[in-house]
Design an enzyme around this catalytic site. Structure first.
Site, PDB file in Angstrom:
ATOM      1  N   LYS A   1     -14.422   8.611  -3.911  1.00  0.00           N
ATOM      2  CA  LYS A   1     -15.716   8.908  -3.274  1.00  0.00           C
ATOM      3  C   LYS A   1     -16.204  10.295  -3.689  1.00  0.00           C
ATOM      4  O   LYS A   1     -17.382  10.495  -3.989  1.00  0.00           O
ATOM      5  CB  LYS A   1     -15.590   8.825  -1.746  1.00  0.00           C
ATOM      6  CG  LYS A   1     -15.352   7.414  -1.263  1.00  0.00           C
ATOM      7  CD  LYS A   1     -14.772   7.365   0.154  1.00  0.00           C
ATOM      8  CE  LYS A   1     -14.162   5.988   0.398  1.00  0.00           C
ATOM      9  NZ  LYS A   1     -13.096   5.990   1.377  1.00  0.00           N
TER      10      LYS A   1
ATOM     11  N   LYS B   1      -8.409  13.834   5.070  1.00  0.00           N
ATOM     12  CA  LYS B   1      -7.585  12.616   5.039  1.00  0.00           C
ATOM     13  C   LYS B   1      -6.616  12.715   6.206  1.00  0.00           C
ATOM     14  O   LYS B   1      -6.527  13.760   6.851  1.00  0.00           O
ATOM     15  CB  LYS B   1      -6.837  12.486   3.708  1.00  0.00           C
ATOM     16  CG  LYS B   1      -6.121  13.759   3.242  1.00  0.00           C
ATOM     17  CD  LYS B   1      -5.551  13.604   1.837  1.00  0.00           C
ATOM     18  CE  LYS B   1      -6.586  13.798   0.762  1.00  0.00           C
ATOM     19  NZ  LYS B   1      -6.732  12.684  -0.152  1.00  0.00           N
ATOM     20  N   ARG B   2      -5.888  11.609   6.453  1.00  0.00           N
ATOM     21  CA  ARG B   2      -4.856  11.636   7.491  1.00  0.00           C
ATOM     22  C   ARG B   2      -3.991  12.862   7.305  1.00  0.00           C
ATOM     23  O   ARG B   2      -3.659  13.219   6.180  1.00  0.00           O
ATOM     24  CB  ARG B   2      -3.967  10.409   7.305  1.00  0.00           C
ATOM     25  CG  ARG B   2      -3.950   9.473   8.458  1.00  0.00           C
ATOM     26  CD  ARG B   2      -3.147   8.207   8.205  1.00  0.00           C
ATOM     27  NE  ARG B   2      -2.673   7.949   6.867  1.00  0.00           N
ATOM     28  CZ  ARG B   2      -1.390   7.867   6.543  1.00  0.00           C
ATOM     29  NH1 ARG B   2      -0.453   8.088   7.434  1.00  0.00           N
ATOM     30  NH2 ARG B   2      -1.038   7.558   5.309  1.00  0.00           N
TER      31      ARG B   2
ATOM     32  N   THR C   1      -8.451   6.643  -1.833  1.00  0.00           N
ATOM     33  CA  THR C   1      -9.813   6.209  -2.206  1.00  0.00           C
ATOM     34  C   THR C   1     -10.820   7.315  -1.937  1.00  0.00           C
ATOM     35  O   THR C   1     -11.916   7.290  -2.486  1.00  0.00           O
ATOM     36  CB  THR C   1     -10.232   4.940  -1.440  1.00  0.00           C
ATOM     37  OG1 THR C   1      -9.922   5.117  -0.059  1.00  0.00           O
ATOM     38  CG2 THR C   1      -9.524   3.715  -1.986  1.00  0.00           C
TER      39      THR C   1
ATOM     40  N   HIS D   1       0.798  -1.223   0.000  1.00  0.00           N
ATOM     41  CA  HIS D   1       0.000   0.000   0.000  1.00  0.00           C
ATOM     42  C   HIS D   1       0.829   1.271   0.000  1.00  0.00           C
ATOM     43  O   HIS D   1       0.278   2.356   0.133  1.00  0.00           O
ATOM     44  CB  HIS D   1      -0.916   0.038   1.229  1.00  0.00           C
ATOM     45  CG  HIS D   1      -2.145  -0.798   1.072  1.00  0.00           C
ATOM     46  ND1 HIS D   1      -3.262  -0.372   0.394  1.00  0.00           N
ATOM     47  CD2 HIS D   1      -2.429  -2.052   1.499  1.00  0.00           C
ATOM     48  CE1 HIS D   1      -4.184  -1.326   0.421  1.00  0.00           C
ATOM     49  NE2 HIS D   1      -3.702  -2.350   1.078  1.00  0.00           N
TER      50      HIS D   1
ATOM     51  N   LYS E   1       0.836  14.465   2.132  1.00  0.00           N
ATOM     52  CA  LYS E   1      -0.515  14.777   1.626  1.00  0.00           C
ATOM     53  C   LYS E   1      -0.714  16.287   1.470  1.00  0.00           C
ATOM     54  O   LYS E   1      -1.684  16.746   0.901  1.00  0.00           O
ATOM     55  CB  LYS E   1      -1.576  14.175   2.552  1.00  0.00           C
ATOM     56  CG  LYS E   1      -1.570  12.640   2.530  1.00  0.00           C
ATOM     57  CD  LYS E   1      -2.589  12.052   3.489  1.00  0.00           C
ATOM     58  CE  LYS E   1      -2.492  10.545   3.615  1.00  0.00           C
ATOM     59  NZ  LYS E   1      -3.194   9.816   2.553  1.00  0.00           N
TER      60      LYS E   1
END
Length: 841
Positions: free
Chosen positions: A687, A572-573, A683, A379, A578
């Site tokens: 969505k 998100k985290r 992901t 991952h 990110k």
């Protein structure tokens, strides 16, 4: 509380008698079954029937149906004896179960009517449910989407996980920024789980290896704890098949309490094994900065693997149809084990140990069975997620497994030396054991690659990076071992149930609701993308979702937001790769420019509400500084009377599945802006796209494929590409980077004290300098900032043209068919697991 007629509901409704009816389908029967559970499966004092009591009784009424379907599915699998997949994951992010189960069983109407008869609205009762705190981020949510698809596709498959009592943590936002408190989802109990008191397996830690006179080996001594199974039924959509998420709880036995010591007043000593067992499932990802923290994490991983494999072997034997016991050579034709990332890697040596030491197989036969049974999903390419465990720690906790890992490594090295002389000089990085004298470790990813029959990445770009870079030498040894399986999401939870208005419009225009299980049918919307009637209906569904979201934001944060502004969301985290930091620096720049404008100039801008949410790991200092910065910026911006009509900044606390189900349908722009090559897939991008939200993003992870599917004209692209990143980092090291003036301006403004007295120096220093630990802008925020701001200007412009924006939104949904987890799981089933549908008749 008041019911639909405004009267207070405390006791049971007099008109409805309690009557057990597990198969109830019709509203009155369901209402009777709910009252039956409130009275005869009581968890509260009698006479009370408030919203909380109604939730538990409703859940238990629904659970009756789930247990019946679960039993039928288990019995059917037992009779047919198909090959079955077992999915091992350290986390599952399930979300609320009530609305999902009612939706999948197609009972929403009857349950809503039944609850009205009892004085409640279904939505109000659903609100009482706490999210199961069994996961953290995308990895866990993916596992949960996969379970939904496995059940819906009637596949013989189960999930295995741990029953964490307190999850990762519940996030509170205070003046100090993020604070962590323990999750309390099991404070009362979960109505969905079924404890299986007959499914208990011993799991050993520490001890030593005993060599028997015949040369066989046995692991003995140490601590032995008990793994107790809890089943959470997972119903498929409009199918009888209901599979299991089996969660393990760690316990000690009564005889492990030393009564003599206890009566001597040595209470802690007397109950130390009970205490150590309880620690195993207390929290997800306990801090591992200390030796004890590392030991606990390793214990969790082994506990999951050992209990699950013992259960799998027991089921393999239980389903034996012929005389006597089964041949072990049949095992890979009946069992597929999928390791979700490196956390369950210990399944490899544990399966070897169970086969050799407990069942008498020789090495070659055990290895043949193991290597044909296990497969590994990678991952991440981030070094911290490619686990490496200290050899000394492993020898201490799992001495027999270290012997097995040593042997696997020795045989692998011998094979390379005899068949691939050209790779001899690469062995130091290819081997499983790294014997670096400073820090000898076991490389878990290498163990997975060497031992698995298949290794897969989770988006095309990610799989290409694995094959071309991270695992390139392994690919030259086993070219057919590596595959791509682009992640997916379940369209049931992520569109049908969380955005009913939008999904009703889709069904109306496609003239079918079959898209819910065949998401490729969404392409049928493309022909209507310019249709004014569809655009108008689409806009009103989005407006309703925005209104709901605005009410939620005001309730949890106290900030009132304008539903006519552009809703721009990044959830998100919190992690530097990110790049939430880039988002908030962009906001700071926007705020500064708005402040400099004249009032009439401001009126020409596109008003925006920027929402950021996500948890920062408790020990990840820079991530927590980012959370603090977002909140400080929000406080200043939202209370500025000149600007707050045009810009609001909200940090959404305690992001989880339920919060996502509110945010995603109400979003219009979503930011997926990681440094290219660093996000394996993502992901949440899927969505958002499925819900008609436009993406601003880099060519990273699944963004690449989303852009291909929805059309590049419907995607706001910016930033360096993955193949440019190494060169750009090198240029930075060489002092060749020239920052965009807007980037410098944003940083200076952030440091100016406008946003309070907190010292953001250490956080912003990560963007300064050219080299050094925590410096040199490793994630290229500075390099990408210019193209990011340019792309944001394009967003502002596009939003002003409502017709164009609505068309882009419809095209986004229309192109999301590929990203169904049904497609992903069908590919795993066919190309990795070799399993087939086994529908309950």
């Amino acid at each position: 509380m008041a019911n639909a007629n405004g009267k207070a509901v405390t006791g049971f409704p007099e008109k409805i008698s309690g009557k057990a009816n597990p198969e109830a389908n019709e509203a009155t029967e369901i209402a009777e079954n709910i009252i039956y559970h409130a009275k005869y499966s009581p968890h509260f004092s009698p006479l009370k029937f408030g919203p909380e009591q109604a939730l538990y009784a409703t859940a238990e009424s629904l659970r009756d149906r789930l247990i019946q379907l679960w039993n039928e599915t288990y019995l059917h699998f037992h009779k047919v004896d198909p090959k079955q997949t077992y999915y091992l994951s350290m986390e599952y992010l399930q979300g609320r179960a009530l609305t999902n189960a009612i939706g999948n069983l197609d009972l929403k109407g009857p349950y809503a009517d039944a609850l009205r008869k009892l004085g409640y609205e279904l939505e109000e009762i659903a609100e009482q449910e706490k999210d199961a705190a069994l996961g953290n981020g995308g990895l866990g949510r993916l596992a949960s989407c996969f379970l939904d698809s496995m059940a819906t596709l009637n596949l013989p498959a189960w999930g295995y996980g741990l029953r964490y009592r307190h999850g990762l943590f519940k996030q509170l936002i205070t003046k100090k920024g993020q604070e962590e408190v323990a999750e309390n989802w099991l404070e009362k109990f979960s109505p969905w789980e079924i404890v299986r008191h007959d499914v208990v397996f011993p799991v050993r830690f520490f001890g030593h290896v005993q060599i028997n006179p015949d040369g066989s080996r046995k692991w003995v001594g140490g601590d032995v704890v008990q793994a107790l199974a809890y089943d959470v039924p997972i119903p498929g959509f409009k199918t009888k098949n209901t599979i299991s998420l089996r969660l393990w709880e760690a316990k000690a036995r009564a005889e492990d309490l030393d009564l003599f010591q206890f009566n001597e007043g040595e209470y802690e000593l007397a109950a130390q094994l009970h205490s150590r067992a309880q620690q195993i499932c207390t929290v997800l990802y306990p801090g591992d900065a200390t030796e004890n923290g590392k030991l606990l994490r390793l214990k969790q991983q082994f506990f999951l693997c050992s209990a699950s494999l013992q259960d799998i072997i027991s089921r393999f034997n239980e389903r034996s149809t012929g005389e006597g016991s089964r041949k072990w050579s049949e095992f890979p034709s009946k069992v597929a084990v999928q390791m979700n990332d490196t956390h369950p890697t210990l399944a490899i040596p544990e399966l070897m140990r169970l086969l050799m030491d407990d069942n008498g197989l020789g090495w070659d036969e055990a290895w043949d069975v193991t290597s044909k049974t296990v497969a590994y999903t990678n991952h991440t390419v981030l070094p911290e997620a490619l686990e490496k465990w200290s050899q000394s720690l492993m020898w201490k906790l799992l001495p027999r497994h270290m012997e097995i890992i040593e042997e696997i490594d020795k045989r692998f090295v011998q094979t390379i030396r005899s068949t691939r002389v050209d790779l001899e000089d690469k062995l130091s990085s290819l081997s499983i054991l790294d014997h670096n004298p400073q820090k000898p470790v076991v490389r878990m990813a290498n163990l997975c690659v060497v031992s698995s029959h298949t290794v897969n990445g989770v988006a095309q770009l990610h799989s290409d990076i694995l094959k071309d870079e991270l695992f390139a030498d392994y690919v030259s040894i086993w070219p057919n071992k590596f595959q791509n399986k682009t992640n997916g999401i379940t369209p049931r939870r992520w569109l049908r149930f969380c955005s009913p208005e939008l999904s009703d419009i889709i069904t109306k225009w496609l003239k079918t609701d079959k898209w819910i299980t065949d998401l490729d049918l969404l392409t049928g919307l493309r022909q209507f993308a310019d249709n004014e009637e569809l655009q108008s209906e689409w806009a009103s569904a989005k407006a309703a979702n925005k209104q709901r979201l605005a009410q939620y934001i005001e309730r949890v944060t106290g900030v009132s937001i304008d539903t006519n502004s552009l809703f721009d969301i990044q959830v998100k985290r919190i992690h530097e790769y990110k790049r939430q930091l880039m988002n908030i620096l962009g906001v700071i720049y926007r705020f500064k420019k708005l402040k400099e404008m004249k009032p009439e100039e401001r009126k020409k801008t596109t008003p925006r509400t920027i929402m950021i949410g996500g948890k920062a790991f408790a020990t990840y200092t820079n991530a927590k500084r980012i959370v603090k910065l977002v909140n400080d910026v929000g406080e200043v911006v939202n209370s500025d009377p000149e600007v707050n009509e045009y810009l609001k900044v909200v940090f959404v606390p305690n992001y989880n599945v339920t919060v996502a189900e509110m945010l995603i349908p109400g979003s219009e722009l979503s930011q997926h802006i990681s440094t290219a090559g660093m996000e394996a897939s993502g992901t949440s991008n899927m969505k958002f796209a499925l819900n008609g939200c436009l993406i601003i993003g880099t060519l990273d992870g699944a963004n690449v494929e989303i852009r291909e599917e929805i059309g590049q004209e419907n995607f706001f692209l910016f930033g360096a590409t993955a193949d440019q990143v190494p060169r750009l980092r090198k240029e930075r090291e060489d002092g060749l980077f020239k920052p965009d003036p807007r980037f410098e301006e944003a940083k200076q403004f952030a440091k100016s004290g406008v946003f309070g007295t907190y010292d953001y120096g250490p956080l912003l220093d990560s963007l300064e300098g050219n080299t050094g630990y925590g410096r040199g802008d490793y994630f290229l925020v500075g390099y990408d900032f210019a193209s990011y701001m340019d792309a944001q200007a394009k967003v502002d412009e596009a939003y002003k043209n409502r017709k164009r924006w609505l068309k882009m939104s419809i095209m986004s949904t229309a192109g999301s068919g590929k990203f169904s987890s049904d497609r992903t799981i069908a590919q795993y089933a066919k190309e990795i697991w070799n399993i087939e549908a086994c529908p309950v008749p």
